[in-house]
Design a protein around this motif. Structure first.
Motif, PDB file in Angstrom:
ATOM      1  N   LYS A 213       0.455  -2.082   3.081  1.00  0.00           N
ATOM      2  CA  LYS A 213       1.362  -1.822   1.952  1.00  0.00           C
ATOM      3  C   LYS A 213       1.998  -3.099   1.456  1.00  0.00           C
ATOM      4  O   LYS A 213       2.085  -3.362   0.261  1.00  0.00           O
ATOM      5  N   ARG A 214       2.431  -3.911   2.408  1.00  0.00           N
ATOM      6  CA  ARG A 214       3.087  -5.183   2.078  1.00  0.00           C
ATOM      7  C   ARG A 214       2.124  -6.102   1.343  1.00  0.00           C
ATOM      8  O   ARG A 214       2.468  -6.742   0.344  1.00  0.00           O
ATOM      9  N   LEU A 215       0.892  -6.189   1.837  1.00  0.00           N
ATOM     10  CA  LEU A 215      -0.118  -7.028   1.196  1.00  0.00           C
ATOM     11  C   LEU A 215      -0.474  -6.531  -0.196  1.00  0.00           C
ATOM     12  O   LEU A 215      -0.738  -7.319  -1.104  1.00  0.00           O
ATOM     13  N   LYS A 216      -0.482  -5.234  -0.364  1.00  0.00           N
ATOM     14  CA  LYS A 216      -0.805  -4.648  -1.661  1.00  0.00           C
ATOM     15  C   LYS A 216       0.243  -5.030  -2.705  1.00  0.00           C
ATOM     16  O   LYS A 216      -0.076  -5.267  -3.868  1.00  0.00           O
ATOM     17  N   LYS A 217       1.495  -5.107  -2.291  1.00  0.00           N
ATOM     18  CA  LYS A 217       2.594  -5.459  -3.202  1.00  0.00           C
ATOM     19  C   LYS A 217       2.558  -6.920  -3.612  1.00  0.00           C
ATOM     20  O   LYS A 217       3.010  -7.270  -4.688  1.00  0.00           O
ATOM     21  N   SER A 218       2.037  -7.785  -2.735  1.00  0.00           N
ATOM     22  CA  SER A 218       2.072  -9.218  -3.046  1.00  0.00           C
ATOM     23  C   SER A 218       0.892  -9.674  -3.862  1.00  0.00           C
ATOM     24  O   SER A 218       0.010  -9.024  -4.200  1.00  0.00           O
TER      25      SER A 218
END
Length: 106
Positions: free
Chosen positions: A101-106
């Motif tokens: 999720k975190r990687l998707k946001k960045s």
């Protein structure tokens, strides 16, 4: 890759026997074995849809080994990742999900 190879691959990946696929699809075991033989037999559209739905893949992928929903080569990477995820604990899976999720946001 054609239908026969893709079907064999998917059955192996999902650890499903042809007999189980026959029961789940309502397609006779002999018909499925005929598709898996070296004769290049392909299913009717109706049977291809039944098989694809049961395996959770697209008919396009089943027939061609390629899926327009995923970039070229991505399906193999996703399958390998799923195989690795099967060995993780629930806590580790939650962590992997949070990282994704975190990687998707960045």
């Amino acid at each position: 890759m054609g239908f026969k190879e893709t079907l064999k691959d998917e059955l192996t990946f999902q650890d499903m026997q042809t007999k189980e696929l026959a029961v789940k699809t309502g397609i006779s075991l002999s018909t499925l074995n005929h598709y898996l033989s070296g004769n290049g037999n392909v299913p009717s559209a109706e049977n291809a849809i039944k098989i694809a739905r049961t395996l959770g893949v697209s008919v396009e992928y089943l027939m061609t080994g390629r899926d327009s929903d995923l970039p070229c080569g991505m399906r193999v990477k996703v399958k390998k990742l799923i195989s690795e995820l099967n060995y993780l604990s629930d806590a580790d899976l939650d962590l992997v999900g949070a990282v994704a999720k975190r990687l998707k946001k960045s």
